[in-house]
Structure formats: structure tokens, C-alpha cells
Design a protein around this motif. Structure first.
Motif, PDB file in Angstrom:
ATOM      1  N   VAL A 246      -2.667  16.605  18.631  1.00 26.98           N
ATOM      2  CA  VAL A 246      -1.274  16.194  18.797  1.00 26.98           C
ATOM      3  C   VAL A 246      -1.079  14.806  18.198  1.00 26.98           C
ATOM      4  O   VAL A 246      -1.913  13.919  18.349  1.00 26.98           O
ATOM      5  CB  VAL A 246      -0.901  16.220  20.295  1.00 26.98           C
ATOM      6  CG1 VAL A 246       0.396  15.488  20.547  1.00 26.98           C
ATOM      7  CG2 VAL A 246      -0.817  17.663  20.786  1.00 26.98           C
ATOM      8  N   ALA A 247       0.059  14.621  17.519  1.00 25.67           N
ATOM      9  CA  ALA A 247       0.354  13.347  16.880  1.00 25.67           C
ATOM     10  C   ALA A 247       1.022  12.400  17.875  1.00 25.67           C
ATOM     11  O   ALA A 247       2.227  12.454  18.096  1.00 25.67           O
ATOM     12  CB  ALA A 247       1.252  13.562  15.669  1.00 25.67           C
ATOM     13  N   GLY A 248       0.220  11.552  18.490  1.00 19.65           N
ATOM     14  CA  GLY A 248       0.731  10.430  19.254  1.00 19.65           C
ATOM     15  C   GLY A 248       1.595  10.771  20.450  1.00 19.65           C
ATOM     16  O   GLY A 248       1.723  11.922  20.880  1.00 19.65           O
ATOM     17  N   LEU A 249       2.195   9.728  21.001  1.00 16.94           N
ATOM     18  CA  LEU A 249       3.012   9.842  22.214  1.00 16.94           C
ATOM     19  C   LEU A 249       4.099  10.895  22.071  1.00 16.94           C
ATOM     20  O   LEU A 249       4.318  11.710  22.971  1.00 16.94           O
ATOM     21  CB  LEU A 249       3.637   8.468  22.509  1.00 16.94           C
ATOM     22  CG  LEU A 249       4.609   8.406  23.678  1.00 16.94           C
ATOM     23  CD1 LEU A 249       3.874   8.623  24.995  1.00 16.94           C
ATOM     24  CD2 LEU A 249       5.333   7.064  23.686  1.00 16.94           C
ATOM     25  N   GLN A 265      -4.804  16.538  26.623  1.00 13.39           N
ATOM     26  CA  GLN A 265      -6.122  16.101  26.162  1.00 13.39           C
ATOM     27  C   GLN A 265      -6.034  15.104  25.004  1.00 13.39           C
ATOM     28  O   GLN A 265      -6.466  15.381  23.880  1.00 13.39           O
ATOM     29  CB  GLN A 265      -6.936  17.331  25.756  1.00 13.39           C
ATOM     30  CG  GLN A 265      -7.155  18.288  26.937  1.00 13.39           C
ATOM     31  CD  GLN A 265      -7.812  19.578  26.521  1.00 13.39           C
ATOM     32  OE1 GLN A 265      -7.256  20.325  25.723  1.00 13.39           O
ATOM     33  NE2 GLN A 265      -8.978  19.848  27.068  1.00 13.39           N
ATOM     34  N   PRO A 266      -5.502  13.913  25.279  1.00 12.05           N
ATOM     35  CA  PRO A 266      -5.467  12.905  24.213  1.00 12.05           C
ATOM     36  C   PRO A 266      -6.874  12.442  23.857  1.00 12.05           C
ATOM     37  O   PRO A 266      -7.767  12.415  24.707  1.00 12.05           O
ATOM     38  CB  PRO A 266      -4.653  11.773  24.849  1.00 12.05           C
ATOM     39  CG  PRO A 266      -4.843  11.933  26.328  1.00 12.05           C
ATOM     40  CD  PRO A 266      -4.973  13.421  26.560  1.00 12.05           C
ATOM     41  N   GLU A 276      -2.000   3.567  22.762  1.00 12.51           N
ATOM     42  CA  GLU A 276      -1.284   4.842  22.617  1.00 12.51           C
ATOM     43  C   GLU A 276      -1.745   5.825  23.694  1.00 12.51           C
ATOM     44  O   GLU A 276      -0.938   6.533  24.294  1.00 12.51           O
ATOM     45  CB  GLU A 276      -1.536   5.429  21.221  1.00 12.51           C
ATOM     46  CG  GLU A 276      -0.683   6.640  20.876  1.00 12.51           C
ATOM     47  CD  GLU A 276       0.651   6.282  20.235  1.00 12.51           C
ATOM     48  OE1 GLU A 276       0.843   5.106  19.850  1.00 12.51           O
ATOM     49  OE2 GLU A 276       1.515   7.180  20.125  1.00 12.51           O
ATOM     50  N   MET A 277      -3.034   5.837  23.936  1.00  9.58           N
ATOM     51  CA  MET A 277      -3.587   6.741  24.953  1.00  9.58           C
ATOM     52  C   MET A 277      -3.031   6.394  26.335  1.00  9.58           C
ATOM     53  O   MET A 277      -2.693   7.285  27.123  1.00  9.58           O
ATOM     54  CB  MET A 277      -5.110   6.613  24.941  1.00  9.58           C
ATOM     55  CG  MET A 277      -5.799   7.511  25.924  1.00  9.58           C
ATOM     56  SD  MET A 277      -6.788   8.744  25.100  1.00  9.58           S
ATOM     57  CE  MET A 277      -7.890   9.195  26.440  1.00  9.58           C
ATOM     58  N   GLN A 278      -2.919   5.103  26.622  1.00  9.67           N
ATOM     59  CA  GLN A 278      -2.333   4.692  27.910  1.00  9.67           C
ATOM     60  C   GLN A 278      -0.905   5.209  28.046  1.00  9.67           C
ATOM     61  O   GLN A 278      -0.510   5.683  29.108  1.00  9.67           O
ATOM     62  CB  GLN A 278      -2.290   3.165  27.979  1.00  9.67           C
ATOM     63  CG  GLN A 278      -3.484   2.506  28.587  1.00  9.67           C
ATOM     64  CD  GLN A 278      -3.164   1.061  28.881  1.00  9.67           C
ATOM     65  OE1 GLN A 278      -2.815   0.303  27.965  1.00  9.67           O
ATOM     66  NE2 GLN A 278      -3.258   0.677  30.132  1.00  9.67           N
ATOM     67  N   ALA A 304     -14.907   3.816  25.280  1.00  8.12           N
ATOM     68  CA  ALA A 304     -13.505   3.476  25.576  1.00  8.12           C
ATOM     69  C   ALA A 304     -12.875   4.542  26.470  1.00  8.12           C
ATOM     70  O   ALA A 304     -12.099   4.235  27.386  1.00  8.12           O
ATOM     71  CB  ALA A 304     -12.711   3.330  24.279  1.00  8.12           C
ATOM     72  N   THR A 305     -13.217   5.811  26.233  1.00 12.14           N
ATOM     73  CA  THR A 305     -12.719   6.901  27.084  1.00 12.14           C
ATOM     74  C   THR A 305     -13.179   6.717  28.519  1.00 12.14           C
ATOM     75  O   THR A 305     -12.400   6.930  29.467  1.00 12.14           O
ATOM     76  CB  THR A 305     -13.214   8.256  26.537  1.00 12.14           C
ATOM     77  OG1 THR A 305     -12.792   8.390  25.177  1.00 12.14           O
ATOM     78  CG2 THR A 305     -12.667   9.418  27.357  1.00 12.14           C
ATOM     79  N   LEU A 306     -14.436   6.308  28.694  1.00 10.06           N
ATOM     80  CA  LEU A 306     -14.941   6.062  30.052  1.00 10.06           C
ATOM     81  C   LEU A 306     -14.119   4.981  30.756  1.00 10.06           C
ATOM     82  O   LEU A 306     -13.766   5.111  31.930  1.00 10.06           O
ATOM     83  CB  LEU A 306     -16.410   5.636  30.005  1.00 10.06           C
ATOM     84  CG  LEU A 306     -17.419   6.644  29.465  1.00 10.06           C
ATOM     85  CD1 LEU A 306     -18.822   6.016  29.438  1.00 10.06           C
ATOM     86  CD2 LEU A 306     -17.427   7.907  30.315  1.00 10.06           C
TER      87      LEU A 306
END
Ligand SMILES: [Mg+2]
Length: 375
Positions: A246-249, A265-266, A276-278, A304-306
Motif C-alpha cells: 500500500v502506498a503510504g497513509l 500491515q504497514p 509515516e508508519m506512526q 525500527a519495527t520492534l
């Protein structure tokens, strides 16, 4: 503090996976490669990031070295939001999803590492999290295309302490093989088909899988943008997950507004980075959509995911590819212990790469982009 240099390099790690190595986008996939991004500021501080990844590495690396890094050197490393807007706008004509966004994602992760190091705080704390405890992971099995290997690796993953197993297969037989594998009776089983089915095929498959107790069905529909097609799969009663493509927010906004997903699932190395993930996570929270990060990688993007996950009150399952690496410069933080992941407590990402392991497994020379000197 200004960005003085951005350096890309690749480490290539031998791995085994409990079966024959598959192809990835038509290429043999028998080494686990990590595209590392090192960002240095003028005072010598170093931050580490990771950009997606696998067989896309040559394309992503070219995007960093030729376009994105030259746009970012000389800029203030702390201006993360401004850089995000300006750089992603600057390259948007080159693609809103793909190598240029992956490139920015990798550099942005390194900027957060720098921010944490400069402030003496771990990333989970910068994101507002509490002192972390170990988080549950799931074993993300690679594609075997062989039910006996699916059963054996499911059993091995359960014996290694995992309570949740994801298959990359496309048949009901594979699901049943996992479900009946020794030790798997209590395990959550997920199925990821990587968009293998047309919308009608996906509806028929979902109907056949409806009573098999899948914890989620991932990317059942081709193409991944078919939000309406995904929404109809939810009518089967199986939770539907998607988001790694998926492209971004705003891509997530489209899926959520269409009622297409139960679980988002970002992927931090693909979606645009940590900020962006936040925003994606907050959007999901506002709509009652669960989050399960996509993280089939083993460098700073995984770490970073952790941190992102540990900063959440409701901890998501962490995706860990079911494979055995010979070594990894980010050990021990990239390996599950009894199906659980620990989060580093040092400043920033809290785990710079081990220099000896990095040197041993590096392939090719690093590429360095430095600030242009004034004439
Ligand atoms: Mg997937």
C-alpha cells in the motif's frame, strides 16, 4: 546538525529455510541481503537505516545514490517532518510506491536513530512508549509448495516456541498440513497468498477455508489495490489483512474507507519510514483496524519495527521470517527467543552493526554521497 554524508552498502547473509530455496521475482533467493543506509552528521554522529529490500535492492540503492541522498545531504538531520514532505514531494513524479519511497524510508529510519542518539533516548521512548517487555512474534514460513515441508517446518517453528505461524502457500491442503502438524494444535495459523487470486477465485477459496480457523488471510486478491474485492472476502468471516504493498497513509485510508481490511500491515522500510508508519497506525486505531507490521527483513528496519510495536499499548505480533542466518551484524536483536522478541534499550535504535560481521558479509564497495562544497 547538518547531514554530512549518506552511505549505502549491502550485506549478504547465507541462510537455510528447512527446504529448497525459492525464486524471488524470478531470481534465485539463496542469500539474505540487507540494504544498509548510514547517515553521518557534521559532528560525526552516525545513524543506521534500512531500505527495502531483497531483489529490489539494486533499484532502491540506485534511487538513494543518484536522487534521494543528493537531495538530503546538507539538510538538518532533525527536520524529519519537513524532509518527509519535501523529499517525497520532490520525487513523487518518479513513483508514489516503490524504490524512491523505499529509499526515503531507509534514510528516514537513520534520521530517527540519530535523533535518539543525540537525545540519549531509545526510539521506543521517543515514540512515547513505556519500558518494553518481550513481545510475541510469529514465524513467517517461506514458500515450500510442498505440504510435507509445510508440516515439518510448522512443527519445527512450534517446537522453537512460536505460537503463531504464517504460511506463504496457496492451497487449502497446506493450511490443513500446518493445522495438523505436531505441536500446532493450539497455534494460530495465518495464510499469505501474495495476491495470487483473482477476486472471484479469492471468494471461492475463502469459502473453502471458512471453517479452517485461519487467524488471518493475507493479500488474497490481485491486484492489491482492489479494495472492493478485498472487502467482499471479509464476508467469508475470515479476517483479511493487507498493507505491505500500500502506498503510504492515503493508501491505507482508501482500504479502510472501503471496509477492505481487518488487519493493516504497514512496512516501515517501504511505506515512507517511521513517521509515516506512526500515522498509519493512528489512522487504524481511529477506525478499529488492527495493526500487524510487515517486517520480513533483518536489519535496522526490523529493529525500527520492534521499537514502533513496543511503543503501542496493544502489542502487535512481530513478523519474523522462518529461516536460519549464518550470522547477522544486528545480532542478537533480530532473532526470536522462544517465539519472543526483545527491544534494545540503548539510544536510537540501540544496536549499531557489529563491524567485524559487517565487514565479513559486505558485498561490493559502499557508495558515499557527501555534501557538495561551496565553490
Ligand atoms: Mg505478505
Amino acid at each position: 546538525m547538518q547531514i554530512a554524508a549518506i552511505e549505502t552498502s549491502v550485506v549478504s547473509l547465507p541462510f537455510t529455510m528447512g527446504g529448497p530455496h525459492p525464486l524471488f521475482a524470478g531470481q534465485p533467493w539463496n542469500r539474505l541481503e540487507i540494504l544498509l543506509v548510514k547517515v553521518e552528521t557534521e559532528d560525526g554522529l552516525v545513524g543506521w537505516g534500512e531500505a527495502f529490500g531483497h531483489t529490489a535492492i539494486p533499484a532502491t540503492r540506485a534511487a538513494i545514490d543518484t536522487i534521494v541522498a543528493p537531495l538530503m545531504v546538507g539538510r538538518d538531520a532533525g527536520d524529519i517532518q519537513a524532509l518527509r514532505r519535501q523529499i517525497l514531494h520532490g520525487v513523487h513524479l518518479l513513483g508514489r510506491n516503490g524504490p524512491f519511497v523505499y529509499a526515503f524510508s531507509g534514510i528516514e529510519i537513520a534520521l530517527w536513530d540519530l535523533l535518539g542518539k543525540r537525545s540519549g533516548q531509545p526510539l521506543w521512548r521517543l515514540l512515547g512508549g513505556s519500558e518494553p517487555s518481550p513481545m510475541p512474534a510469529y514465524a513467517s514460513l517461506l514458500n515450500y509448495g510442498d505440504t510435507a515441508l509445510v508440516a515439518r517446518n510448522t512443527a519445527d517453528a512450534c517446537a522453537a516456541g512460536y505460537r503463531a505461524i504464517k504460511l506463504h502457500e496457496v492451497t487449502r491442503e497446506a493450511v490443513l498440513a500446518a493445522r495438523t502438524a505436531p505441536g500446532a494444535a493450539e497455534a494460530a495459523i495465518m495464510l499469505d497468498v501474495n495476491c495470487a487470486w483473482s477476486a472471484p477465485e479469492a471468494r471461492a477459496m475463502a469459502a473453502s477455508l471458512a471453517k479452517d480457523g485461519l487467524f488471518w488471510l493475507e493479500e488474497p486478491v490481485w491486484p492489491p489495490e482492489d479494495a472492493r474485492g478485498l472487502a467482499r472476502i471479509r464476508e467469508s468471516g475470515i479476517p483479511v489483512s493487507a498493507g505491505e504493498n500500500v502506498a503510504g497513509l492515503f493508501g491505507f485510508k482508501t482500504l479502510i474507507e472501503a471496509g477492505a481490511i481487518d488487519i493493516a500491515q504497514p512496512s516501515v522500510t517501504k511505506v515512507g519510514g517511521i513517521a509515516e508508519m506512526q500515522q498509519v497506525i493512528q489512522l487504524c486505531q481511529a477506525h478499529g483496524v488492527e495493526v500487524a507490521p510487515h517486517s520480513p527483513y533483518f536489519g535496522p528496519g526490523f529493529v525500527a519495527t520492534l521499537h514502533l510495536a513496543s511503543a503501542l499499548l496493544e502489542k502487535p505480533l512481530i513478523e519474523v521470517l522462518w529461516l536460519e542466518m549464518e550470522a547477522n551484524p544486528f545480532d542478537p536483536w533480530v532473532r526470536a527467543v522462544d517465539g519472543m522478541m526483545r527491544v534494545p534499550g540503548g539510544p536510537g535504535l540501540g544496536c549499531d552493526p557489529d563491524p567485524e560481521t559487517l565487514a565479513r558479509y559486505a558485498i561490493g564497495a559502499p557508495h558515499r554521497t557527501e555534501r557538495r562544497q561551496s565553490p
